[in-house]
Each structure stands twice: as structure tokens, then as C-alpha cells.
Scaffold this motif. Structure first.
Motif, short mmCIF file in Angstrom:
data_model
loop_
_atom_site.label_atom_id
_atom_site.label_comp_id
_atom_site.label_asym_id
_atom_site.label_seq_id
_atom_site.Cartn_x
_atom_site.Cartn_y
_atom_site.Cartn_z
N CYS A 1 47.97 31.68 63.60
CA CYS A 1 48.86 32.60 64.31
C CYS A 1 50.31 32.12 64.23
N VAL A 2 51.21 33.07 64.11
CA VAL A 2 52.64 32.80 64.15
C VAL A 2 53.14 33.20 65.54
N VAL A 3 53.65 32.23 66.30
CA VAL A 3 54.17 32.41 67.66
C VAL A 3 53.05 32.65 68.68
N SER A 4 52.22 33.69 68.43
CA SER A 4 51.15 34.04 69.36
C SER A 4 50.10 34.86 68.62
N PRO A 5 48.95 35.13 69.28
CA PRO A 5 47.92 35.97 68.63
C PRO A 5 48.41 37.37 68.28
N GLU A 6 49.60 37.73 68.75
CA GLU A 6 50.17 39.03 68.38
C GLU A 6 50.35 39.12 66.87
N TYR A 7 50.61 37.97 66.24
CA TYR A 7 50.78 37.91 64.79
C TYR A 7 49.72 36.95 64.22
N THR A 8 48.62 37.50 63.77
CA THR A 8 47.51 36.69 63.28
C THR A 8 47.35 36.86 61.77
N PHE A 9 47.37 35.74 61.05
CA PHE A 9 47.18 35.76 59.61
C PHE A 9 45.77 35.31 59.26
N LYS A 10 45.21 35.96 58.26
CA LYS A 10 43.91 35.57 57.73
C LYS A 10 44.07 35.29 56.24
N VAL A 11 43.53 34.15 55.79
CA VAL A 11 43.61 33.83 54.36
C VAL A 11 42.31 34.31 53.70
N VAL A 12 42.46 35.02 52.59
CA VAL A 12 41.31 35.67 51.96
C VAL A 12 41.30 35.40 50.47
N ILE A 13 40.14 35.09 49.94
CA ILE A 13 39.95 34.98 48.49
C ILE A 13 39.00 36.09 48.08
N GLU A 14 39.42 36.87 47.11
CA GLU A 14 38.62 38.00 46.66
C GLU A 14 37.28 37.54 46.13
N THR A 15 36.20 38.22 46.53
CA THR A 15 34.86 37.85 46.09
C THR A 15 34.53 38.50 44.76
N LEU B 1 47.07 37.06 51.80
CA LEU B 1 47.47 36.68 53.15
C LEU B 1 47.52 37.99 53.93
N GLU B 2 46.62 38.13 54.89
CA GLU B 2 46.51 39.39 55.64
C GLU B 2 47.03 39.20 57.06
N LEU B 3 48.01 40.02 57.43
CA LEU B 3 48.61 39.94 58.75
C LEU B 3 48.11 41.09 59.63
N THR B 4 47.60 40.74 60.81
CA THR B 4 47.22 41.73 61.81
C THR B 4 48.20 41.62 62.97
N MET B 5 48.86 42.72 63.29
CA MET B 5 49.84 42.74 64.38
C MET B 5 49.30 43.59 65.52
N ARG B 6 49.24 42.99 66.70
CA ARG B 6 48.75 43.68 67.89
C ARG B 6 49.91 43.95 68.82
N LYS B 7 50.16 45.22 69.09
CA LYS B 7 51.27 45.62 69.94
C LYS B 7 50.76 46.12 71.29
N SER B 8 51.67 46.27 72.23
CA SER B 8 51.31 46.79 73.54
C SER B 8 50.74 48.19 73.40
N GLY B 9 49.77 48.50 74.26
CA GLY B 9 49.12 49.81 74.17
C GLY B 9 47.93 49.80 73.26
N GLY B 10 47.60 48.62 72.70
CA GLY B 10 46.42 48.49 71.85
C GLY B 10 46.63 48.87 70.40
N HIS B 11 47.87 49.17 70.01
CA HIS B 11 48.13 49.55 68.61
C HIS B 11 47.98 48.34 67.70
N ILE B 12 47.24 48.51 66.61
CA ILE B 12 47.02 47.44 65.64
C ILE B 12 47.45 47.92 64.26
N SER B 13 48.22 47.11 63.57
CA SER B 13 48.61 47.43 62.19
C SER B 13 48.35 46.21 61.33
N ARG B 14 48.13 46.46 60.04
CA ARG B 14 47.80 45.37 59.12
C ARG B 14 48.64 45.47 57.84
#
Length: 260
Positions: free
Chosen positions: A246-260, A155-168
Motif C-alpha cells: 500500500c502507498v500511504v494507506s489501504p486507499e491505494y493498494t498495489f498488487k504485483v501480477v505475473i501473467e499465467t 502493477l495493478e492499483l486499486t483505489m478505494r474512495k469514500s462512498g465505496g467507489h472502487i477504481s483500478r
């Protein structure tokens, strides 16, 4: 204060990077006299002062090396102790301290290694070096990692913050087990301390035989599908490998991934 976040939620992902974090946290305390911020507080968004801000005698370069060893996401840390020592050798003169770092862990030491490839959303590839141990592996973990028996699900979470900062951040999802997502410290997937994120916001179940994920919203402010439509509360939605929600908004986006 010396345990990284994966020791709370990602036990199958522990490795040399886990011990590197603990060692760096110990160094941080010895040099500054201040304990490292605990991982659960960091998960809620709290930050710690870099070592060079607390101790003027510590160079910015050395402080940066310690910061990398203390990275919240284990993917961003040094993969092997040798890598950590190599970085230290670039910023510290061992002769000043009568320490031979090479003698502590010679670079010529042979070690068998396995590679774990982790795909990130920006199509770059990171490699985790995992030293193989000569001791027998527990049956449960051996089955969990055996490539012929199991493909790891994330379960991969991408968080987008103000100012364009992205963390995963990433969490492993064990097969056929419900994972709870929320802002509680006891959640399997702990979200930042955002009041719009419920204590138990949603849950995810990985159906390994069908290679699909079942997501249910349990929240007040909503969980959303990729097209922006809100999930009906407590209704089950099926997602496939690579799908997002997404949880609440696209600010918190989850991606489900299965290892290849």
C-alpha cells in the motif's frame, strides 16, 4: 488532448482501443467545440463534462457511448472499432445523416485475432481483441510478447474512495527495469494528486529470472506491506506474484501480477 493515458505509460498495451479513444476525443471536440481533457490531468483526478451536458441535441445514449470510448482505463473501452460502430448503430439513426456505417466497416470482414486475457481482482475476466498485422513486428516487441520467452508482469492499483467507489488501473512492468511510482507527471506509474503521495514515492523492480518483485520505499508518508507494517525507507523488500503493498494507506493498494 487526443492521446489516452497508455500512450504515456503503457506503450506495449496500445491497440485498437487507443485509436478509438483518439477518434472519440475528436468527435467530442467537433460536436462540442471543447477539447477533451488531457490524460495527465485525468490521471490526477480531473474529470470532463459529458457530451450531453454541453450539447442538449446529443442524446444521453450517444453521450454514454462516447464516454465508454473515452474511458481512462483502456480495459473499459471498446476493444475493436467494430464494437464501437455497433454501439453507435444502437443509438444513432444513420439514415438521418445519410451515412451507411456498415459500408464503412462491414461486419463480414474477416480478421485474424489474438486474445489477451486479463484477470481482475474480482475474479471476472476481460478480453482484449488485438488484430494481427501482416507487417513484420519489431524485434524488441516480438520478444516482449512471445509467450515462450516472456510472461508479462503488471502493477495493478486499486483505489478505494469514500462512498465505496472502487477504481483500478494497470501498468506493464518491463523485465529487469526499475519503475518509479509517484505523483510526478514524469513518473512511470503516476499516482493521483494526493499531497501525502511523494513525488517519487517508491520504486519497483521486476526480476524476471527469479519471478519476483523488489520494492523500495522512498517517501515521507510511507509504503506499507500487506500486514500493515511500514517498509523501512530505502530498504529492499521482495514480493511474489499476487502479493500486495500500500502507498500511504489501504486507499491505494498495489498488487504485483505475473501473467499465467
Amino acid at each position: 488532448n487526443y492521446a489516452p493515458y497508455e500512450q504515456y505509460t503503457q506503450k506495449p498495451c496500445q491497440g485498437p482501443w487507443t485509436d478509438i479513444y483518439a477518434l472519440a476525443a475528436t468527435f467530442y471536440f467537433i460536436v462540442s467545440g471543447r477539447k477533451m481533457l488531457d490524460a495527465l490531468s485525468r490521471a490526477k483526478g480531473a474529470s470532463y463534462p459529458p457530451l450531453h451536458e454541453l450539447c442538449p441535441a446529443v442524446s444521453r445514449q450517444l453521450s454514454d457511448v462516447i464516454d465508454k470510448a473515452l474511458a481512462f482505463d483502456y480495459h473499459d473501452r471498446y476493444r475493436r472499432m467494430l464494437d464501437f460502430l455497433d454501439a453507435l448503430e444502437q443509438v444513432v439513426r444513420p439514415e438521418d445523416y445519410d451515412i451507411d456505417l456498415g459500408a464503412l466497416m462491414p461486419k463480414s470482414k474477416a480478421s485474424k485475432q489474438a486474445e489477451i486475457h486479463v484477470e481482475t481482482s474480482d475474479d471476472s475476466e476481460k478480453m482484449c481483441q488485438v488484430e494481427e498485422q501482416n507487417m513484420p513486428e519489431p524485434k524488441r516487441l516480438a520478444a516482449f510478447f512471445h509467450p515462450k520467452k516472456r510472461r508479462l508482469a503488471y502493477l495493478e492499483l486499486t483505489m478505494r474512495k469514500s462512498g465505496g467507489h472502487i477504481s483500478r488501473r494497470r501498468w506493464i512492468i518491463e523485465p529487469n527495469r526499475t519503475v518509479k511510482v509517484g505523483r510526478l507527471a514524469t513518473s512511470d506509474v503516476m499516482m493521483p494528486a494526493d499531497n501525502q503521495i511523494s513525488r517519487n514515492h517508491c520504486e519497483v523492480f521486476y526480476n524476471e529470472p527469479k519471478r519476483e518483485f523488489i520494492v523500495r520505499d522512498l517517501s515521507k508518508y510511507g509504503t506499507y506491506l500487506a500486514d500493515g507494517k511500514p517498509m523501512e525507507k530505502e530498504k529492499s523488500y521482495t514480493l511474489k506474484d499476487g502479493d500486495i503493498f500500500c502507498v500511504v494507506s489501504p486507499e491505494y493498494t498495489f498488487k504485483v501480477v505475473i501473467e499465467t
